[in-house]
Design an enzyme around this catalytic site. Structure first.
Site, PDB file in Angstrom:
ATOM      1  N   SER A   1      51.239  39.069  37.017  1.00 23.20           N
ATOM      2  CA  SER A   1      51.441  39.870  35.821  1.00 23.20           C
ATOM      3  C   SER A   1      52.205  38.344  35.069  1.00 23.20           C
ATOM      4  O   SER A   1      53.037  37.820  35.673  1.00 23.20           O
ATOM      5  CB  SER A   1      52.151  40.901  36.082  1.00 23.20           C
ATOM      6  OG  SER A   1      52.891  41.405  34.929  1.00 23.20           O
TER       7      SER A   1
ATOM      8  N   TYR B   1      59.008  46.329  40.157  1.00 28.65           N
ATOM      9  CA  TYR B   1      57.567  45.534  39.620  1.00 28.65           C
ATOM     10  C   TYR B   1      57.712  44.034  39.384  1.00 28.65           C
ATOM     11  O   TYR B   1      57.072  43.079  39.919  1.00 28.65           O
ATOM     12  CB  TYR B   1      57.168  46.363  38.550  1.00 28.65           C
ATOM     13  CG  TYR B   1      55.800  45.679  37.849  1.00 28.65           C
ATOM     14  CD1 TYR B   1      54.641  46.443  38.540  1.00 28.65           C
ATOM     15  CD2 TYR B   1      55.576  44.845  36.863  1.00 28.65           C
ATOM     16  CE1 TYR B   1      53.337  46.016  37.843  1.00 28.65           C
ATOM     17  CE2 TYR B   1      54.283  44.293  36.443  1.00 28.65           C
ATOM     18  CZ  TYR B   1      53.128  45.159  37.120  1.00 28.65           C
ATOM     19  OH  TYR B   1      52.162  45.072  36.464  1.00 28.65           O
TER      20      TYR B   1
HETATM   21  P1  NAD Z   1      45.141  50.902  37.273  1.00 32.48           P
HETATM   22  O1  NAD Z   1      46.202  52.026  37.691  1.00 32.48           O
HETATM   23  O2  NAD Z   1      44.015  51.083  36.419  1.00 32.48           O
HETATM   24  O3  NAD Z   1      44.606  50.481  38.788  1.00 32.48           O
HETATM   25  C1  NAD Z   1      45.336  50.385  39.734  1.00 32.48           C
HETATM   26  C2  NAD Z   1      44.273  50.267  41.073  1.00 32.48           C
HETATM   27  O4  NAD Z   1      44.908  50.280  42.118  1.00 32.48           O
HETATM   28  C3  NAD Z   1      43.632  51.785  41.130  1.00 32.48           C
HETATM   29  O5  NAD Z   1      42.029  51.442  41.329  1.00 32.48           O
HETATM   30  C4  NAD Z   1      44.205  52.331  42.122  1.00 32.48           C
HETATM   31  O6  NAD Z   1      43.364  53.433  42.488  1.00 32.48           O
HETATM   32  C5  NAD Z   1      44.715  51.342  42.917  1.00 32.48           C
HETATM   33  N1  NAD Z   1      45.854  51.644  43.912  1.00 32.48           N
HETATM   34  C6  NAD Z   1      46.728  52.382  43.632  1.00 32.48           C
HETATM   35  N2  NAD Z   1      47.451  52.669  44.637  1.00 32.48           N
HETATM   36  C7  NAD Z   1      46.827  52.089  45.645  1.00 32.48           C
HETATM   37  C8  NAD Z   1      47.018  52.195  46.844  1.00 32.48           C
HETATM   38  N3  NAD Z   1      48.114  52.628  47.670  1.00 32.48           N
HETATM   39  N4  NAD Z   1      45.924  51.617  47.906  1.00 32.48           N
HETATM   40  C9  NAD Z   1      44.870  51.294  47.345  1.00 32.48           C
HETATM   41  N5  NAD Z   1      44.759  51.401  45.958  1.00 32.48           N
HETATM   42  C10 NAD Z   1      45.507  51.842  45.255  1.00 32.48           C
HETATM   43  O7  NAD Z   1      46.301  49.631  36.706  1.00 32.48           O
HETATM   44  P2  NAD Z   1      45.690  48.348  36.319  1.00 32.48           P
HETATM   45  O8  NAD Z   1      46.381  48.030  35.013  1.00 32.48           O
HETATM   46  O9  NAD Z   1      44.053  47.845  36.449  1.00 32.48           O
HETATM   47  O10 NAD Z   1      46.305  47.312  37.487  1.00 32.48           O
HETATM   48  C11 NAD Z   1      45.609  46.523  38.373  1.00 32.48           C
HETATM   49  C12 NAD Z   1      46.671  45.637  38.593  1.00 32.48           C
HETATM   50  O11 NAD Z   1      46.741  44.433  37.440  1.00 32.48           O
HETATM   51  C13 NAD Z   1      47.950  45.651  39.234  1.00 32.48           C
HETATM   52  O12 NAD Z   1      48.458  44.842  40.548  1.00 32.48           O
HETATM   53  C14 NAD Z   1      48.854  45.525  38.115  1.00 32.48           C
HETATM   54  O13 NAD Z   1      50.213  45.179  38.199  1.00 32.48           O
HETATM   55  C15 NAD Z   1      48.107  44.284  37.289  1.00 32.48           C
HETATM   56  N6  NAD Z   1      48.480  43.940  35.896  1.00 32.48           N
HETATM   57  C16 NAD Z   1      48.211  45.210  35.079  1.00 32.48           C
HETATM   58  C17 NAD Z   1      48.588  44.773  33.784  1.00 32.48           C
HETATM   59  C18 NAD Z   1      48.222  45.706  32.578  1.00 32.48           C
HETATM   60  O14 NAD Z   1      48.692  45.672  31.632  1.00 32.48           O
HETATM   61  N7  NAD Z   1      47.386  46.873  32.826  1.00 32.48           N
HETATM   62  C19 NAD Z   1      49.374  43.520  33.328  1.00 32.48           C
HETATM   63  C20 NAD Z   1      49.620  42.682  34.288  1.00 32.48           C
HETATM   64  C21 NAD Z   1      49.260  43.212  35.604  1.00 32.48           C
END
Ligand code: NAD
Length: 260
Positions: free
Chosen positions: A142, A155
């Site tokens: 991130s 985080y």
């Molecule tokens: P999201 O909530 O849409 O997706 C998260 C995914 O992780 C989902 O598929 C959920 O089912 C899964 N998950 C959660 N807990 C779990 C567990 N215990 N076991 C297995 N799967 C699990 O969020 P996102 O935005 O798609 O995030 C995905 C990644 O991207 C994360 O690591 C997040 O930190 C990172 N990220 C997101 C952003 C953003 O702005 N959305 C920015 C930077 C980094």
């Protein structure tokens, strides 16, 4: 842009039944990769999603339930996949609170899911990659792997940690046809971000529109959310021959956030 150059390769994407993980799975399948998609649930929708991705892209797609907060599940996911040419450590959760109010259980869960899971999956996947003679580890960090924001202690710690793990994995595989890199997205409008908006509204006493414009995108000079397709396209690039000498580094998809 790319032909189906990942045909015959299998990509395991953790946390891929929604958001960025699903976007990455889509883009890897578009260039021919078979998929293992995952979450902690085991619903009809999860398996239907696997079938629809397979039909859309003409690749094999399996859904394997595994809870990334549990080390044994992380390891079993890769073992059950049986093959893992591309490992995308994507599963992640978020919690927003000042340190004195931050629930200890939330700290533990964020460190387990956002950081330790990548260690456990990599431990099983790297020997498979060595055996296959090729591999890509792509850790989804991130902008918070490179910079900090208040109220996101667990985080930010986990994401800085995964950038460190990325560097060590790259050094341990440097002489092999295996690379490991971290993608550092800025804000992408997925469920994890949607869920933060009410907390941020409460913490900052602001409307939804103001939280988006003045708290979230204020850090993103482009003034726009990044998209799951753009993060997925970056994973495709890291899996391509052009990226063979890119290892142990971070690629930001953040509209200029980390240039500030
Ligand atoms: P999201 O909530 O849409 O997706 C998260 C995914 O992780 C989902 O598929 C959920 O089912 C899964 N998950 C959660 N807990 C779990 C567990 N215990 N076991 C297995 N799967 C699990 O969020 P996102 O935005 O798609 O995030 C995905 C990644 O991207 C994360 O690591 C997040 O930190 C990172 N990220 C997101 C952003 C953003 O702005 N959305 C920015 C930077 C980094």
């Amino acid at each position: 842009m790319f032909e189906k150059f990942l045909k015959g390769k299998t990509a395991v994407v953790t946390g891929s039944n929604s958001g960025i993980g699903l976007g990455i799975a889509q883009e890897l399948a578009r260039v021919g990769a078979d998929l293992v998609i995952n979450s902690f649930t085991d619903s009809q929708d999860d398996h239907a999603l696997a079938r629809s991705l397979a039909a859309e892209h003409g690749v094999e797609v399996r859904y394997i339930q595994a809870d990334m907060s549990r080390p044994e599940d992380c390891r079993a996911l890769i073992e059950k996949a049986g093959r893992c040419d591309i490992l995308v450590n994507n599963a992640g959760i978020q919690h927003v609170a000042p340190i004195p109010d931050f629930p200890a259980g939330k700290w533990d869960a964020i460190i387990a899911i956002n950081l330790s899971s990548a260690f456990h999956t990599s431990a099983v996947a790297l020997p498979m990659m060595r055996k296959a003679g090729w591999g890509r580890v792509i850790n989804i960090a991130s902008a918070h792997g490179l910079t900090a924001s208040e109220y996101k202690s667990a985080y930010v710690a986990a994401k800085h940690g995964i950038v460190g793990l990325t560097k060590v994995t790259a050094l341990e595989t440097a002489r092999e046809p295996i690379t490991c890199n971290a993608i550092c997205p800025g804000y992408v409008l997925t469920p994890i971000v949607e869920k933060q908006i009410p907390d941020q509204m409460k913490t900052h006493d602001m409307s939804r529109e103001d939280v988006i414009a003045k708290v979230m995108l204020v850090r993103q000079p482009s003034g726009e959310f990044a998209t799951v397709e753009q993060v997925g396209g970056t994973a495709v690039f890291l899996s391509s021959p052009a990226a063979e000498q890119i290892t142990g580094t971070t690629i930001s998809v953040d509209g200029g956030w980390t240039a500030l």
